[in-house]
Scaffold this active site. Structure first.
Site, PDB file in Angstrom:
ATOM      1  N   HIS A   1       0.836  -1.205   0.000  1.00 50.43           N
ATOM      2  CA  HIS A   1       0.000   0.000   0.000  1.00 50.43           C
ATOM      3  C   HIS A   1       0.877   1.264   0.000  1.00 50.43           C
ATOM      4  CE1 HIS A   1      -3.663   2.321   1.210  1.00 50.43           C
ATOM      5  NE2 HIS A   1      -2.739   3.110   1.759  1.00 50.43           N
ATOM      6  N   GLU A   2       1.814   1.308   0.932  1.00 53.11           N
ATOM      7  CA  GLU A   2       2.644   2.524   1.029  1.00 53.11           C
ATOM      8  C   GLU A   2       3.505   2.680  -0.212  1.00 53.11           C
ATOM      9  OE1 GLU A   2       1.606   4.369   3.293  1.00 53.11           O
ATOM     10  OE2 GLU A   2       0.587   2.814   4.443  1.00 53.11           O
TER      11      GLU A   2
HETATM   12  N1  B3K Z   1      -1.541   8.103   4.287  1.00 51.20           N
HETATM   13  C1  B3K Z   1      -1.365   7.611   5.641  1.00 51.20           C
HETATM   14  C2  B3K Z   1      -2.342   8.271   6.544  1.00 51.20           C
HETATM   15  C3  B3K Z   1      -1.799   8.660   7.857  1.00 51.20           C
HETATM   16  C4  B3K Z   1      -2.542   9.848   8.421  1.00 51.20           C
HETATM   17  C5  B3K Z   1      -3.216   9.600   9.694  1.00 51.20           C
HETATM   18  N2  B3K Z   1      -3.807  10.780  10.255  1.00 51.20           N
HETATM   19  C6  B3K Z   1      -1.462   6.130   5.704  1.00 51.20           C
HETATM   20  C7  B3K Z   1      -1.892   5.454   4.468  1.00 51.20           C
HETATM   21  O1  B3K Z   1      -3.050   5.425   4.140  1.00 51.20           O
HETATM   22  O2  B3K Z   1      -1.061   4.980   3.752  1.00 51.20           O
HETATM   23 ZN    ZN Z   2      -2.887   5.067   2.164  1.00 53.44          ZN
END
Ligand code: B3K
Ligand code: ZN
Length: 867
Positions: free
Chosen positions: A304-305
């Site tokens: 995902h990341e």
């Molecule tokens: N984009 C981050 C979100 C983290 C923010 C939290 N307040 C995680 C993710 O969806 O990959």
């Molecule tokens: Zn995300």
């Protein structure tokens, strides 16, 4: 310092329709950090440029920091800036200026874990959504994209590793045992993607060669002692990189990709450009400490990341209302990746189960919002199952409506058209429409309307004409501030299964319902069919169908779509459970027989069988009822489990033995076998067989992996056998130095079905290992307990009071994590008057607390609204 998050009189509500392009752009920023856990100095040099013709001043946001100096184009201007509402307003005369600020911040006292904070000796950052303003004064919004140069300096022995985004340009020693590193990120990015990490870390290194031949140095940074727990995450990363090239044509774009694991983290992980920061629970795994579910989650989150590098970083969001643009799409991408890696059917079942557990209740309650919300007080409250998981369902529907090829054309066009930009959900849909030529006008309603549509199905067979008639009718329920709804576009995949032969008579057809109701005809057919509907869960809806038990049982044995097969069994079980809750005359024999057929079907794999024979959750049963009665639900579910346990004893014993062979490996077959084994064990325990605790204890003791050990513990923890204490003590002693495993020890007890769970949990809350400061620990005990329907909703109100007090205490430390625990109270209207009143009182008590954060204020006040 913490008063900056406190709600003053009326918290500001931000509306989507008020969006205005930024007055000032920041093409570049140079940051200089003198890092120190107590007092970090941050110098920032912003090149600001007027955007369009206007006379507005420059607005810089800033929270929890002391301003030391401020200059414009090298000239001190501290006296010219107006400091108000957590920010600075700076009048500027020209079109282009250099603004320099110096601030002091304290990472060690930052318990909110937003901005720069300390975690187990590390210094790290979390900036999404609005954390960058806790590091330095900046126009903190995602549509301002800047080139970053970052210099970091710190004590060389305490912080030997210094990381930030992009490429390392220079590093070296300075004075007094300190050292520095200079990082450049060539890609302009919004400030929420900025990251730095400083600490004593070791790396697992590897490399990946991209399709065009670029060599990418990969590193996963952890404590030296944890290095041997990073192999699985690294494998997942390389697979994700290859998958994104193959399926979406997306290559990685820098020479290095770094991941850092930290112990204190509000979320799962964060996609900062080339420096992903992870909650350590989504990186660290070995067979002794991580379950199969942990292994799967690690692969999913790492992917995902990584996928965000394109869907999030290269193309980001214009404003936070567009969050689902990157999150819904990226969840869809990670779900597809995991499906390709393992069993697509089981992955789909798991994804739908979590959608139903987390998103359907949200969509049916006071916190319901469209995947693109219309307003918010605190954006952190909108990282929801709706934005993420329902968002992914919307993308999945597009994929089904357009077909894989046209969808890929659409995603290529979207990435090409918006590369380096901050885009909107509309841009995404437009690209899909332009590339495919498919009219998506009505489909766009999914972005505006909240609420889970109900799909009523009436299916009739005419034996004379040999024709089948299908009537579909959709109802989109009212949700807060949306009393009236328009029909949605629902892609409903159907098939007809011969009632005699079990054959699929027409293949799979996609019906696209876009009116309130539509009729379809099939035939003539050679035999009477049963309807296999919403195959693969093609539309995220609640089906209302009067299908008889015998027909559901037939479908659960013969449907050729594995999801529909699972679904038929779930529906069959659910109908029986609801009847039993209502104390209606009911007979469990059809369910028992259907489960028997599933257990003995040689064509099915263990993983699927394990999924199919689990009863719907207590919360899912509750969703079917006018008034939720947690006690009656628990009793009905326990009874049926016990009947299944007893009636199918031989099959459970056989399944248990069959799946016990072999040494540990992490292959789909071995994972499926362990899953089925634990399910069989839990049915043996439910059947109350005398030897069940002994079997569980033996499994616990002999386990060579955490899935088996945790599975046995989960069974023992529900009972009163002496093996329970034995296992809890042994588990604690074995893992007391491993925080991630001790989280499991807390959550196993918080999820117990024992009637004294509240007393146990209250004791655990004062256990020396319990702390509200670590989000994983807080979630394992309190979050776990709040989802334990029978314990949380105990009629004494003790469960409510406990969670309320914990939320109030946690709000002072970490408001974002506290706010995420309020949702269960928001369901108060669904319960009997005693519980309802107690839950309402809890929300009121929270709201009466002085100095409440706006995060908790928003969730509690919305939850209290009566309609
Ligand atoms: N984009 C981050 C979100 C983290 C923010 C939290 N307040 C995680 C993710 O969806 O990959
Ligand atoms: Zn995300």
């Amino acid at each position: 310092m913490s008063e900056s998050r406190v709600v003053s009189d009326k918290p500001t509500v931000i509306h989507r329709h008020d969006y205005q392009p930024p007055d000032w752009l920041v093409p570049s920023i140079a940051l200089n950090f003198l890092l120190d856990p107590q007092k970090t100095r941050v110098k920032a040099r912003l090149h600001v440029k007027r955007n369009g013709e206007h006379t507005h001043p420059l607005r810089l946001e800033g929270n929890d920091q002391s301003l030391i100096s401020f200059s414009i184009d090298g000239v001190d201007a501290l006296s010219q800036v107006e400091k108000a509402d957590h920010g600075l307003t700076v009048p500027l005369s020209g079109d282009s200026h250099f603004i320099e600020t110096e601030v002091e911040i304290s990472p060690e006292s930052n318990s909110q874990l937003m901005g720069l904070y300390a975690s187990s000796g590390l210094l790290c950052t979390q900036c999404e959504a609005e954390g960058f303003r806790r590091i330095t004064y900046f126009p903190d919004r995602p549509d301002i994209l800047s080139r970053y140069t970052v210099r970091m300096e710190a004590d060389a022995s305490a912080f030997p590793v210094l990381l930030s985004n992009g490429n390392l340009a220079l590093s070296g020693k300075t004075e007094n045992g300190r050292h520095f590193a200079l990082w450049n990120d060539p890609f302009p990015k919004p400030c929420y993607l900025f990251a730095l990490v400083a600490g004593n870390l070791a790396a697992r290194r590897d490399e990946f060669i991209t399709a065009s031949g670029r060599k990418v140095a990969l590193a996963i940074w952890v404590r030296e002692a944890d290095l041997d727990k990073t192999a699985h995450a690294m494998e997942a990363l390389k697979k994700a990189m290859a998958w994104d090239e193959k399926v979406y044509g997306r290559e990685y774009d820098l020479d290095q990709f770094n991941i850092v694991a930290v112990d204190d983290f509000n979320f799962g992980a964060m996609e900062n450009k080339s420096l992903n920061i992870f909650n350590s629970r989504y990186i660290l795994a070995d067979p002794d400490t991580a379950t199969d579910a942990d292994y799967d989650a690690i692969a999913g989150v790492v992917a995902h990341e990584y996928f965000h590098n394109w869907s999030g970083d290269r193309v980001t969001c214009r404003d936070w209302f567009q969050l689902s643009l990157k999150e819904g799409f990226t969840v869809f991408r990670d779900q597809s990746f995991s499906a390709d890696l393992g069993s697509p059917a089981v992955k789909r079942i798991e994804d739908v189960r979590s959608l139903r557990a987390a998103q359907f209740p949200e969509d049916a309650g006071p916190l319901a919002h469209p995947i693109r919300p219309e307003s918010y007080i605190e954006i952190s409250n909108f990282y929801t199952a709706t934005v993420y998981n329902k968002g992914a369902e919307i993308i999945r529907m597009l994929h089904r409506l357009l077909g894989a090829e046209q969808f890929r054309k659409g995603s290529d066009l979207y990435f090409d058209r918006h590369d380096g930009e901050a885009a909107t959900c509309e841009d995404f849909v437009q690209a899909m429409e332009d590339a495919s030529g498919v009219d998506l006008k009505l489909f766009r309603r999914w972005y505006n309307q909240a609420g889970t549509p109900k799909l009523k199905i009436a299916f009739k067979w005419d034996d004379k004409t040999k024709m089948a008639h299908l009537h579909l009718e959709q109802i989109v329920p009212p949700t807060p501030s949306q009393p009236e709804k328009q029909p949605m576009v629902l892609p409903v995949a159907v098939a007809l299964i011969g009632k005699e032969t079990g054959r699929n008579l027409i293949g799979e057809q996609l019906l696209v319902l876009s009116e309130a109701s539509q009729d379809y005809e099939f035939g003539p057919l050679e035999e009477e069919p049963l309807l296999s509907s919403n195959r693969g869960f093609s539309a995220p809806v609640i089906i209302e169908d009067q299908c008889e038990a015998a027909n559901l049982a037939f479908l659960s044995a013969h449907d050729d779509d594995p999801f529909a097969r699972y679904e038929a069994m779930q529906q069959l079980m659910l109908n029986l459970l609801v009847a039993r809750v209502h104390k209606e005359q009911s007979n469990a024999s059809t369910v028992v027989e259907a489960v028997r057929q599933t257990l003995i079907d040689p064509k099915l794999d263990s993983a699927f069988i394990a999924e199919a024979v689990i009863l719907p959750s207590e919360n899912m049963i509750g969703e079917q009822l006018e008034t939720v009665d947690p006690k009656a639900i628990a009793e009905a579910r326990d009874d049926l489990r016990s009947i299944l346990g007893q009636e199918l004893e031989d099959l459970w014993r056989d399944a248990y033995k069959r799946s016990s062979r072999g040494d540990y490996s992490y292959t789909p077959e071995a994972v499926g076998a362990r899953r089925l084994r634990n399910v069989a064990l839990s049915y043996l325990a439910a059947g109350d067989f005398k030897d069940a605790p002994t079997i569980a204890w033996q499994q616990f003791e002999k386990a060579d992996n955490m899935t088996d050990r945790r599975g046995a513990l989960d069974v023992l923890v529900n009972g009163v056998a002496p093996e329970r204490e034995q296992a809890l003590t042994a588990f604690y002693e074995r893992y007391k130095d491993n925080a991630l495993v001790i989280d499991k020890w807390f959550s196993a007890q918080a999820l117990s079905t024992r009637p004294d769970t509240i007393d146990i949990v209250k004791k655990l809350a004062v256990h020396p290992d319990f702390t509200l400061k670590n989000p994983n620990r807080a979630r394992s005990l309190i979050g776990g307990f709040a989802h334990n329907a029978r314990a949380f909703h105990d009629l004494s109100g003790e469960g409510y009071r406990f969670v309320t007090d914990m939320i109030i205490a946690l709000d002072k430390i970490n408001s974002q994590t506290a706010a995420r625990m309020i949702a269960p109270f928001g369901r108060w209207k669904r319960y009997d008057s005693t519980r309802s009143e107690l839950m309402r009182q809890s929300l009121e008590k929270i709201l009466e607390t002085p100095n409440l954060s706006k995060d908790v204020f928003e969730q509690a006040s919305k939850s209290l609204l009566s309609d």
